[in-house]
Design an enzyme around this catalytic site. Sequence first.
Site, mmCIF file in Angstrom:
data_model
loop_
_atom_site.group_PDB
_atom_site.id
_atom_site.type_symbol
_atom_site.label_atom_id
_atom_site.label_comp_id
_atom_site.label_asym_id
_atom_site.label_seq_id
_atom_site.Cartn_x
_atom_site.Cartn_y
_atom_site.Cartn_z
ATOM 1 N N HIS A 1 0.845 -1.207 0.000
ATOM 2 C CA HIS A 1 0.000 0.000 0.000
ATOM 3 C C HIS A 1 0.878 1.255 0.000
ATOM 4 O O HIS A 1 0.616 2.226 -0.711
ATOM 5 C CB HIS A 1 -0.865 0.062 1.273
ATOM 6 C CG HIS A 1 -1.905 -1.015 1.409
ATOM 7 N ND1 HIS A 1 -1.907 -1.913 2.446
ATOM 8 C CD2 HIS A 1 -3.010 -1.298 0.677
ATOM 9 C CE1 HIS A 1 -2.959 -2.709 2.339
ATOM 10 N NE2 HIS A 1 -3.647 -2.373 1.276
ATOM 11 N N LYS B 1 -15.889 -8.125 5.238
ATOM 12 C CA LYS B 1 -14.562 -8.765 5.216
ATOM 13 C C LYS B 1 -14.105 -9.189 6.619
ATOM 14 O O LYS B 1 -13.021 -9.736 6.768
ATOM 15 C CB LYS B 1 -13.529 -7.803 4.609
ATOM 16 C CG LYS B 1 -13.362 -7.952 3.109
ATOM 17 C CD LYS B 1 -12.009 -7.384 2.673
ATOM 18 C CE LYS B 1 -11.646 -7.743 1.257
ATOM 19 N NZ LYS B 1 -10.344 -7.143 0.863
ATOM 20 N N SER C 1 -2.561 -7.772 2.964
ATOM 21 C CA SER C 1 -2.801 -7.692 4.407
ATOM 22 C C SER C 1 -3.091 -9.091 4.952
ATOM 23 O O SER C 1 -2.651 -9.445 6.047
ATOM 24 C CB SER C 1 -4.001 -6.783 4.697
ATOM 25 O OG SER C 1 -3.789 -5.503 4.154
HETATM 26 P P1 ADP Z 1 -9.826 -3.741 -0.451
HETATM 27 O O1 ADP Z 1 -10.541 -4.605 0.556
HETATM 28 O O2 ADP Z 1 -10.603 -2.525 -0.834
HETATM 29 O O3 ADP Z 1 -9.287 -4.472 -1.641
HETATM 30 P P2 ADP Z 1 -7.060 -3.562 0.472
HETATM 31 O O4 ADP Z 1 -6.535 -2.826 1.644
HETATM 32 O O5 ADP Z 1 -6.892 -5.041 0.435
HETATM 33 O O6 ADP Z 1 -8.584 -3.135 0.380
HETATM 34 O O7 ADP Z 1 -6.433 -2.973 -0.869
HETATM 35 C C1 ADP Z 1 -6.625 -1.616 -1.224
HETATM 36 C C2 ADP Z 1 -6.045 -1.401 -2.614
HETATM 37 O O8 ADP Z 1 -4.636 -1.548 -2.547
HETATM 38 C C3 ADP Z 1 -6.533 -2.409 -3.671
HETATM 39 O O9 ADP Z 1 -6.681 -1.737 -4.906
HETATM 40 C C4 ADP Z 1 -5.421 -3.414 -3.725
HETATM 41 O O10 ADP Z 1 -5.363 -4.047 -5.012
HETATM 42 C C5 ADP Z 1 -4.219 -2.519 -3.494
HETATM 43 N N1 ADP Z 1 -3.090 -3.267 -2.940
HETATM 44 C C6 ADP Z 1 -3.039 -3.997 -1.809
HETATM 45 N N2 ADP Z 1 -1.828 -4.571 -1.650
HETATM 46 C C7 ADP Z 1 -1.082 -4.189 -2.724
HETATM 47 C C8 ADP Z 1 0.255 -4.481 -3.181
HETATM 48 N N3 ADP Z 1 1.060 -5.300 -2.510
HETATM 49 N N4 ADP Z 1 0.666 -3.908 -4.342
HETATM 50 C C9 ADP Z 1 -0.170 -3.114 -5.046
HETATM 51 N N5 ADP Z 1 -1.435 -2.827 -4.688
HETATM 52 C C10 ADP Z 1 -1.898 -3.351 -3.543
#
Ligand code: ADP
Length: 163
Positions: free
Chosen positions: A19, A43, A132
């Site tokens: 992130h 979730k 995560s």
């Molecule tokens: P959500 O439940 O909305 O997907 P996340 O916190 O899992 O929330 O992810 C938020 C955004 O960050 C999403 O677009 C996800 O694809 C992106 N993201 C999460 N981890 C990574 C990573 N390692 N590299 C690039 N983008 C990421």
Amino acid sequence: MHIPSAIYPGSFDPITYGHIDIVRRACKLFPRLLIAVVANPSKQPLFSLSERVEITQEALAEVGIRGVEVTSYDGLLIQCAKAHGIGAIVRGLRANSDFDYEFQLALTNRDLDSEIETVLFMTAGRYSFLSSSIVKEIKRYGGDVSSFVPKSVEAALERKLAG
Ligand code: ADP
């Protein structure tokens, strides 16, 4: 040319270096970036909404990112974006498996408000398998997550999992 403010929405349960990499890169393109932590009860997040906001703020401070606001919302992203005068939504793309969901989300949001564009950032190769969920899984079994999250996030995970 007018460059809009951007919102980076997500569960951030908890924030990872994946992130943070997106945040750093988005900051180069947008004059103002707002991280919006979504409640997302479906979730079943490990951390509460306010904990996720706090952990995100601490992590940004720890890695030296200044000037990025962190807020939370429970409801429609587009409404949150409108309320903050936002013109772009930032999301990240990792493997192919993210694509269908991000595509659907971007199209739905454009349907709801055609003025707000979604901008997708490709993951950095080294973070392409980082999520995560993986961090929580590794930490639950006592593994080392120091290359995946800042120290303050690791400490929050330790406190939560110990409790
Ligand atoms: P959500 O439940 O909305 O997907 P996340 O916190 O899992 O929330 O992810 C938020 C955004 O960050 C999403 O677009 C996800 O694809 C992106 N993201 C999460 N981890 C990574 C990573 N390692 N590299 C690039 N983008 C990421």
